[in-house]
Design an enzyme around this catalytic site. Structure first.
Site, mmCIF file in Angstrom:
data_model
loop_
_atom_site.group_PDB
_atom_site.id
_atom_site.type_symbol
_atom_site.label_atom_id
_atom_site.label_comp_id
_atom_site.label_asym_id
_atom_site.label_seq_id
_atom_site.Cartn_x
_atom_site.Cartn_y
_atom_site.Cartn_z
ATOM 1 N N GLY B 40 0.837 -1.194 0.000
ATOM 2 C CA GLY B 40 0.000 0.000 0.000
ATOM 3 C C GLY B 40 0.871 1.243 0.000
ATOM 4 N N GLY B 42 -0.412 4.657 0.272
ATOM 5 C CA GLY B 42 -1.095 5.882 0.684
ATOM 6 C C GLY B 42 -0.192 6.654 1.622
ATOM 7 N N HIS B 266 -20.504 9.004 8.373
ATOM 8 C CA HIS B 266 -20.477 10.464 8.266
ATOM 9 C C HIS B 266 -21.861 10.970 7.857
ATOM 10 C CE1 HIS B 266 -19.149 14.434 7.217
ATOM 11 N NE2 HIS B 266 -17.931 14.153 7.610
ATOM 12 N N SER B 284 -18.559 18.262 3.075
ATOM 13 C CA SER B 284 -17.933 18.646 4.348
ATOM 14 C C SER B 284 -18.952 18.930 5.448
ATOM 15 C CB SER B 284 -17.056 19.875 4.142
ATOM 16 O OG SER B 284 -16.588 20.326 5.378
ATOM 17 N N ARG B 330 -21.717 13.864 15.000
ATOM 18 C CA ARG B 330 -21.892 13.035 13.800
ATOM 19 C C ARG B 330 -22.799 11.831 13.997
ATOM 20 N NH1 ARG B 330 -15.915 12.475 10.924
ATOM 21 N NH2 ARG B 330 -15.815 14.638 10.261
ATOM 22 N N HIS B 422 -17.624 5.919 6.160
ATOM 23 C CA HIS B 422 -16.531 6.802 5.781
ATOM 24 C C HIS B 422 -15.156 6.274 6.187
ATOM 25 C CE1 HIS B 422 -14.570 10.494 4.798
ATOM 26 N NE2 HIS B 422 -14.265 10.797 6.037
ATOM 27 N N LEU B 462 -5.227 11.798 8.412
ATOM 28 C CA LEU B 462 -3.997 12.162 7.703
ATOM 29 C C LEU B 462 -2.843 12.236 8.690
ATOM 30 C CD1 LEU B 462 -5.390 14.955 5.332
ATOM 31 C CD2 LEU B 462 -5.235 12.509 4.951
#
Lengths: 257, 658
Positions: B40, B42, B266, B284, B330, B422, B462
């Site tokens: 991977g 990413g 989400h 968003s 959420r 999500h 991230l």
């Protein structure tokens, strides 16, 4: 918005692998909803082909939200189809009406050999980046991020160039199959930033050399690359790269902007 | 086997420093002899591979996409958190740690989360050094914005494309190492087995997706950076190719799976438009600052939204949660939307959507703007125009994206939204060093379970991917490989490689030989429906027990009746997908079993049997302050191991929103 359904004729490029010759095949799809994306219409066609015991059409796709750069269809003579600033996956079927015929081909360029049907090999782009599309900064001891102030307009300009998703539409749209928009976007992104300045010239020279080796054509300022770019990468980047390259090769000058 | 999380002793803030000062090192000459496999590319994989290559290890990377730059980290929109305190608003490492543990509803490890907060600042420095074009202020310094669930501005961003810019930064660092010969990269390759020799991970079997050939690759260690498994639900915000296969093969080879039922749903995504929907797109969360959510008061109302008078609309969040209104967390917002749609009040052609309406905001902003211009009695058209300009300034790009997908102008017609899968907080169980229960086999980024507990905060995915790859694994891997410097590369003719390849080959052949009548896609959809209905936003014991049986039956049907066209030895996306769906069909069962075991509600995991009188998630701290780590024991058999979570610094409290 009113939704409707449509029947379409698709003329799609079929090619078994890199070694064999390809040809167009005609398919009929029925009851396509105007709410579908272009790739969902292909999903329907493929499910239909599988049900009929035939082989589905191979095409590249992944994120389906216009950012990964994987989808790559040449639709009715246009890279990513008719919508401005839009990848194939974000093109939606309300563009079409009942009875339309749509011709779908792969990206066509010597540097992008067809793997199967609409799938091409774009590793040449990776190799152009390997030739210099980076800043040589090892992990570990970077200085504090705010110790390098960057003028807002320069940062914005660098960001605009960095928005390239590496899809290759610029190459597919160019009659010369040139990769100059892709290459210059990366060179500009990095050259516009102070962190990228020390390697500016060598980067331009090495990336251009690699592009030539890969078999991409030359740029003759036609501008179809910019017109087909889903992220609106500007031709100005090519002009900037040319100044950079000439400056690097012939000594003095080069663009500091 | 007792689970040892290997959290270093000592005070929380000193654990990582102590570890770094005392872990074993590998000298440069020895690094050149040590091979590392990274699955991977990413944020976690690319940053790990680039960093390890720079250090001198011999690295191989594998990704199923046509280039490492396509990995789905690229789709992250909002930003990346870091405790820089550039805004002087009271942020600190401790505060980021505190927000993350609380946001995760007290189901994550203190030691891991503190380290994450600690290295967050270095991530921003590293990315800027690489040329990541973060947003800046006029003074040339970095800009920040706020994100959900916190009181400081610590989110760094690059317009709505933060994930793309961070990934391209890591990708470029990776390509530099490829050019220098430290990393060999394999695109369009998929990992299908881990090779274990003498109890240690020593390589992988991969399939070249262009030729269909199987390949053997040796490594002194194997790093899985293969992302999350949200696609088990069929519809999610994940990319089409995102899958669990690498992690699942590791699980079946002995790596425990931690908290598999922890899924983030989400609330604001563009809804399903029909049966042919292939994926869902996020809008968003910031839109809920100005949008009002409603459905018609009448069931099955087919009128257009603008034809429904205000008194016939049910602003159900404002009605049910007067204190928080449209800004409930959420999980609450997601469950409430599902409840209305299930009860027959949904809107749009699929009836699985609710309205997010900006008319009030446009009017409010319009009046304020008119007032600023000295016009205290503006006409409706002036108000609308001025108001739309303000909304465009704040959310213009999101409105544009919405219009492209739906063909509707959200300035004029309310947006239709619906919750979507999500992110998965669960994943392979790892210790403090990111090692799974198989020695030499590591899991980084979303593929592991470690840092987000039962709920991940926005802009933290991230951060974790890059923390693991740039700053954690370069130390912890050395601590393991230091003992391996005398191990020569094992030839791939070794019997363990033979056996692993044979297993993969036989599985593929079995699948191809079924020659049934139902497509892979169809099975995936059916699995997704079971998971969404019974292991989705709200779960209960009865539904989960049913789901387990339904999934078993569906799996049986798959292995009896799937139709895969084409050949093995060619480019065959249907075959690739079949292998992934077959793994999802096993994972889905484990997720349901885990959800059934965890009879409490926490974070994104809501058990209907465990709620407060107001319908909020009710934790059972006495019973479930633990990680549920599952060991694979053969067909449908999973043994539970518990890792107790010890809170030395944080005090556990019940979250309340009213």
């Amino acid at each position: 918005m009113e939704h409707y359904s449509m029947n379409l004729t698709l003329k799609v490029w079929k090619q078994k692998n890199t070694k064999t010759k390809g040809h167009f095949e005609t398919f009929q799809v029925k009851n396509i909803s105007s709410e579908m994306s272009f790739l969902e219409m292909f999903d329907v066609l493929n499910e239909q082909l599988i049900a009929e015991g035939k082989e589905p059409i191979a095409f590249d796709h992944d994120c389906r939200e216009g950012i990964c750069g994987m989808c790559s269809m040449y639709i009715n003579g246009r890279a990513h189809g008719p919508w401005h600033h839009t990848t194939t996956c974000q093109l939606h079927m309300r563009e079409y009406k009942d009875g339309d015929t749509i011709v779908v081909e792969p990206w066509r360029a010597n540097a992008f050999p067809v793997i199967k049907d609409l799938v091409v090999d774009r590793q040449a782009f990776d190799r152009i980046i390997q030739a210099g599309g980076y800043i040589s900064a090892n992990t570990g001891n970077a200085v504090d991020a705010n110790s390098i102030p960057i003028e807002k307009h320069k940062a914005d300009e660098a960001f605009a160039a960095a928005a390239c998703i590496g899809c290759g539409a610029c190459v597919a749209a160019c009659p010369n199959a040139s990769a100059m928009l892709f290459l210059s976007a990366k060179a500009s992104h990095l050259a516009l930033l102070p962190q990228g300045d020390p390697e500016r010239k060598i980067r331009a020279v090495n990336m251009v050399e690699q592009m030539d080796k890969e078999g991409f054509g030359s740029c003759s300022n036609i501008g179809l690359c910019e017109a087909s770019c889903p992220k609106g990468i500007s031709l100005e980047n090519i002009a900037r790269l040319n100044r950079e390259y000439l400056g690097a090769v012939f000594g003095e000058g080069g663009d500091n902007a | 086997m007792p689970l040892n999380s290997k959290i270093p002793q000592g005070e929380l803030s000193q654990k990582w420093t102590t570890y770094k000062s005392t872990c074993k090192l590998v000298n440069p000459a020895n690094k050149r002899q040590l091979e590392v496999i990274v699955i991977g590319t990413g944020l976690a994989g690319a940053s790990a591979a680039a960093s390890l290559g720079e250090m001198g290890y011999k690295v191989k990377t594998f990704c199923f996409q046509d280039s490492p730059r396509r990995a789905h980290s690229i789709a992250a929109q909002g930003g990346i958190n870091a405790a820089k305190n550039y805004q002087n608003d009271g942020d600190s490492t401790y505060r980021l740690f505190y927000d993350t543990v609380k946001g995760g509803d007290y189901r994550s490890r203190e030691g891991n989360v503190y380290r994450l907060a600690e290295v967050s600042a270095n991530i921003i420095d590293q990315c800027v050094a690489q040329g990541v074009p973060f947003a800046r202020e006029y003074g040339g310094l970095l800009s920040n914005r706020s994100f959900g669930g916190v009181q400081v501005q610590r989110t760094f961003y690059a317009a709505g494309q933060t994930g793309q810019q961070l990934l391209i930064g890591a990708y470029q660092a990776l390509e530099r190492q490829v050019a220098l010969g430290n990393v060999t990269q394999y695109s369009r390759h998929e990992m299908l087995e881990v090779v274990i020799i003498d109890g240690k991970a020593r390589g992988v079997i991969v399939r070249n997706l262009v030729t269909g050939e199987l390949e053997r690759h040796f490594g002194h260690a194997v790093l899985l950076c293969s992302g999350g498994y949200g696609n088990v639900f069929y519809l999610s915000t994940n990319a089409m190719g995102s899958n669990v296969t690498a992690a699942w093969k590791a699980h079946k080879s002995g790596a425990f799976f931690g908290n598999p039922c922890f899924t983030q749903i989400h609330p604001t995504c563009i809804p399903v438009s029909g049966d042919h929907q292939s994926k869902l797109t996020l809008m968003s969360e910031s839109l809920r600052n100005d949008g009002r959510i409603w459905v018609p008061k009448k069931q099955g109302d087919t009128r257009k939204p603008n034809e429904i008078p205000v008194e016939e609309r049910d602003y159900y969040l404002e009605r049910r949660y007067p204190a928080f209104g449209n800004l409930v967390p959420r999980d609450v917002a997601s469950r409430a939307a599902k409840e209305r749609c299930d009860a027959g009040y949904g809107v749009g052609s699929s009836r699985q959507a609710v309205y997010l309406d900006f008319a009030s905001a446009i009017e409010r902003y319009g009046k304020i703007e008119a007032g600023k211009h000295g016009n205290h009695n503006p006409d409706a058209e002036t108000v609308r125009q001025l108001g739309e300009e303000v909304v465009k300034e704040k959310y213009g790009n999101l409105f544009e994206m919405y219009e492209k997908i739906t063909g509707e102008d959200p300035y004029k017609i309310p947006m239709r939204i619906y919750p979507a899968v999500h992110y998965t907080m669960g994943g392979l169980w790892v210790d403090y060093e990111l090692m799974t229960t198989v020695p030499g086999l590591y899991a980084l980024g979303e593929a592991n379970f470690s840092d987000h507990g039962a709920n991940r905060l926005g802009a933290s995915a991230l951060m974790q991917g890059l923390a693991d790859g740039y700053f954690v694994i370069p130390y912890t891997l050395g601590n393991y490989l230091a003992d391996d410097i005398r191990t020569k590369a094992i030839p791939t003719t070794h019997e363990a490689f033979e056996a692993a390849e044979k297993k993969v080959k036989e599985r593929i052949e079995t699948m191809m030989n079924i020659k049934g009548s139902e497509s892979v896609e169809s099975f995936h959809k059916r699995l997704g429906k079971i998971m969404w209905d019974k292991c989705g936003m709200a779960r209960n014991a009865k539904g989960l027990a049913e789901a387990i049986e339904e999934i078993k039956a569906l799996r049986k049907e798959f292995w009896a009746n799937v139709r895969i066209p084409g050949e093995i030895k060619e480019y065959n996306p249907e075959l690739d997908k079949a292998g992934r769906v077959a793994d999802f069909l096993e994972l889905g069962e484990l997720m349901c079993k885990d959800a059934l075991y965890r009879s409490e509600s926490c974070g994104g995991h809501f058990r209907e049997e465990s709620q407060t009188e107001e319908g909020e998630a009710l934790r059972k701290d006495d019973e479930f302050t633990l990680v549920a780590a599952w060991e694979y024991k053969g067909d449908s058999n999973f043994e539970l191991h518990k890792e107790d979570l010890n809170y030395e610094v944080m005090h556990l409290t019940q979250r309340s929103y009213k």
